[in-house]
Scaffold this active site. Sequence first.
Site, PDB file in Angstrom:
ATOM      1  N   GLY A   1      42.527  -0.058  22.796  1.00  0.00           N
ATOM      2  CA  GLY A   1      42.874   1.224  22.184  1.00  0.00           C
ATOM      3  C   GLY A   1      44.290   1.705  22.353  1.00  0.00           C
ATOM      4  O   GLY A   1      44.680   2.694  21.725  1.00  0.00           O
TER       5      GLY A   1
ATOM      6  N   TYR B   1      43.396   4.994   6.109  1.00  0.00           N
ATOM      7  CA  TYR B   1      43.654   5.936   7.206  1.00  0.00           C
ATOM      8  C   TYR B   1      44.870   6.819   6.939  1.00  0.00           C
ATOM      9  O   TYR B   1      45.288   7.562   7.828  1.00  0.00           O
ATOM     10  CB  TYR B   1      43.948   5.177   8.513  1.00  0.00           C
ATOM     11  CG  TYR B   1      42.979   4.104   8.910  1.00  0.00           C
ATOM     12  CD1 TYR B   1      41.638   4.400   9.177  1.00  0.00           C
ATOM     13  CD2 TYR B   1      43.397   2.789   9.068  1.00  0.00           C
ATOM     14  CE1 TYR B   1      40.759   3.409   9.570  1.00  0.00           C
ATOM     15  CE2 TYR B   1      42.528   1.796   9.472  1.00  0.00           C
ATOM     16  CZ  TYR B   1      41.213   2.111   9.717  1.00  0.00           C
ATOM     17  OH  TYR B   1      40.358   1.129  10.123  1.00  0.00           O
TER      18      TYR B   1
ATOM     19  N   CYS C   1      44.242  -1.166  -9.701  1.00  0.00           N
ATOM     20  CA  CYS C   1      43.955  -0.051 -10.606  1.00  0.00           C
ATOM     21  C   CYS C   1      43.280   1.111  -9.881  1.00  0.00           C
ATOM     22  O   CYS C   1      42.118   1.441 -10.156  1.00  0.00           O
ATOM     23  CB  CYS C   1      43.091  -0.546 -11.751  1.00  0.00           C
ATOM     24  SG  CYS C   1      43.877  -1.925 -12.565  1.00  0.00           S
ATOM     25  N   GLU C   2      43.959   1.677  -8.909  1.00  0.00           N
ATOM     26  CA  GLU C   2      43.486   2.869  -8.188  1.00  0.00           C
ATOM     27  C   GLU C   2      44.719   3.617  -7.727  1.00  0.00           C
ATOM     28  O   GLU C   2      45.658   3.005  -7.220  1.00  0.00           O
ATOM     29  CB  GLU C   2      42.704   2.470  -6.924  1.00  0.00           C
ATOM     30  CG  GLU C   2      41.462   1.698  -7.184  1.00  0.00           C
ATOM     31  CD  GLU C   2      40.355   2.012  -6.181  1.00  0.00           C
ATOM     32  OE1 GLU C   2      40.417   3.065  -5.511  1.00  0.00           O
ATOM     33  OE2 GLU C   2      39.444   1.184  -6.080  1.00  0.00           O
TER      34      GLU C   2
HETATM   35  C1  LIG Z   1      38.227  -2.206  18.167  1.00  0.00           C
HETATM   36  C2  LIG Z   1      37.838  -2.409  19.557  1.00  0.00           C
HETATM   37  C3  LIG Z   1      38.789  -2.785  20.512  1.00  0.00           C
HETATM   38  C4  LIG Z   1      40.239  -2.952  20.212  1.00  0.00           C
HETATM   39  O1  LIG Z   1      40.897  -1.760  19.894  1.00  0.00           O
HETATM   40  P1  LIG Z   1      42.483  -1.780  19.691  1.00  0.00           P
HETATM   41  O2  LIG Z   1      42.806  -0.390  19.307  1.00  0.00           O
HETATM   42  O3  LIG Z   1      42.777  -2.759  18.624  1.00  0.00           O
HETATM   43  O4  LIG Z   1      43.081  -2.162  20.995  1.00  0.00           O
HETATM   44  C5  LIG Z   1      38.353  -3.036  21.795  1.00  0.00           C
HETATM   45  N1  LIG Z   1      37.041  -2.910  22.139  1.00  0.00           N
HETATM   46  C6  LIG Z   1      36.113  -2.534  21.240  1.00  0.00           C
HETATM   47  C7  LIG Z   1      34.693  -2.443  21.670  1.00  0.00           C
HETATM   48  C8  LIG Z   1      36.464  -2.279  19.932  1.00  0.00           C
HETATM   49  O5  LIG Z   1      35.528  -1.908  19.042  1.00  0.00           O
END
Ligand SMILES: *Cc1c(COP(=O)(O)O)cnc(C)c1O
Length: 421
Positions: free
Chosen positions: A239, A318, A346-347
């Site tokens: 994340g 996003y 085409c959007e």
């Molecule tokens: C998507 C995901 C990740 C990776 O997230 P990043 O933002 O790409 O680092 C890690 N663990 C799980 C369970 C995920 O669904």
Amino acid sequence: MDHFLYRDGMLHAEDVPVAEIAAAVGTPFYVYSTATLTRHFRLFDEGLGDMPHLVCYAMKANSNQAILRTLAKLGAGMDVVSGGEYRRARAAGVPGERIVFSGVGKTREEMRLALEGGIRQFNVESEPEMAALSDVAQSMGMVAPVTVRVNPDVDAKTHEKIATGKKENKFGIPISRAKEVYAHAAALPGVRVVGIDVHIGSQLTDLAPFREAYGLVADLVRVLRAEGHQIDRLDLGGGLGIPYERSNAAPPLPTEYCDVIRETVGDLGCEIEIEPGRLIAGNAGLLVSRVIFVKSGEGRDFLILDAAMNDLIRPAMYGAWHDIVPVVEPAAGAETHPFDVVGPVCESGDTFAKARALPPVSAGDLVAFRSAGAYGAVMASEYNTRPLIPEVLVHGDQFAVIRARPTFDEIINRDTIPEWL
Ligand SMILES: *Cc1c(COP(=O)(O)O)cnc(C)c1O
């Protein structure tokens, strides 16, 4: 930091001019840098340092086998979210004991596949899943290693479509119910609890939500150990965000993120797993495209590219920003002009950027989208019967096509027309 720099007035991928790749494979295409992938993996691996750990790359970010092999050779494990990803990781040479299996909807077939082939652990997200997994493992005469994914109800302060750690999200079990769920798991014959899992979202640009979630996990370790559970492993998810817009403040560095891990859970004697995806692959890739037309509209000018939303869906899905740069370096101090940068689909949603200030560009010029290595190629489709675009991996002064562009015959022959027609 990445390895896509201007040199002698031309954008390079490591030591290879991007225009040379365009001439060889045609546009549009993705190009990835081995040096950047390696650097990012090592930042995490070295950041966790002396803590026993495994960096499990979240392969949904970019699952090309050449990328997986590059990372696996450095010692990476993989986080997979489907049987398909499991197969792909194994095909790339990743051993089962380095693969963790995440996801809210694992089927019994997928559980069987991973148990047969070898798996480090299942990150279980619900009680029905725990019961099903116990059943499947027992029927195979096996015991499945599991963590329970807890949902800490922490606001990741990211885009709503990629926040996963709030109670209204479908992920994990509420942390308030963890004691009950661990007791339930301990009574099942086909599973063996090895730890706790958490993943609160993607593209986090602040460490505070991580600190909060990991602090709650540390508290939970103590509670569960007091209940007699063996908690040896913490999977802390992925994340960490990347700088999509270079003019903005940079998000925290992997080393700072690893320090938060050390501060919150470092003294528990647990093996640490993390699952970064975007931070490893995102800035390791460009999407390269050619300008088809420059079209003047009323009060705005459009840059119509040969890449489209089917190739890179993040802006449409996003509202994501990608820096767009010309492949030929603009003259110092060149004046910019606002363009709506669009694809041929085409959007109206097929818009990469609105009123983006760009240096002078003309039909036939090459442009590159930065930070396109994660959630780019993997989310592509053949909408409008546009072939999936090639992927290229650069290593120093070498490059190789790691997924070729399919031919139109290959695409069209995938359909079958029933006999009665
Ligand atoms: C998507 C995901 C990740 C990776 O997230 P990043 O933002 O790409 O680092 C890690 N663990 C799980 C369970 C995920 O669904």
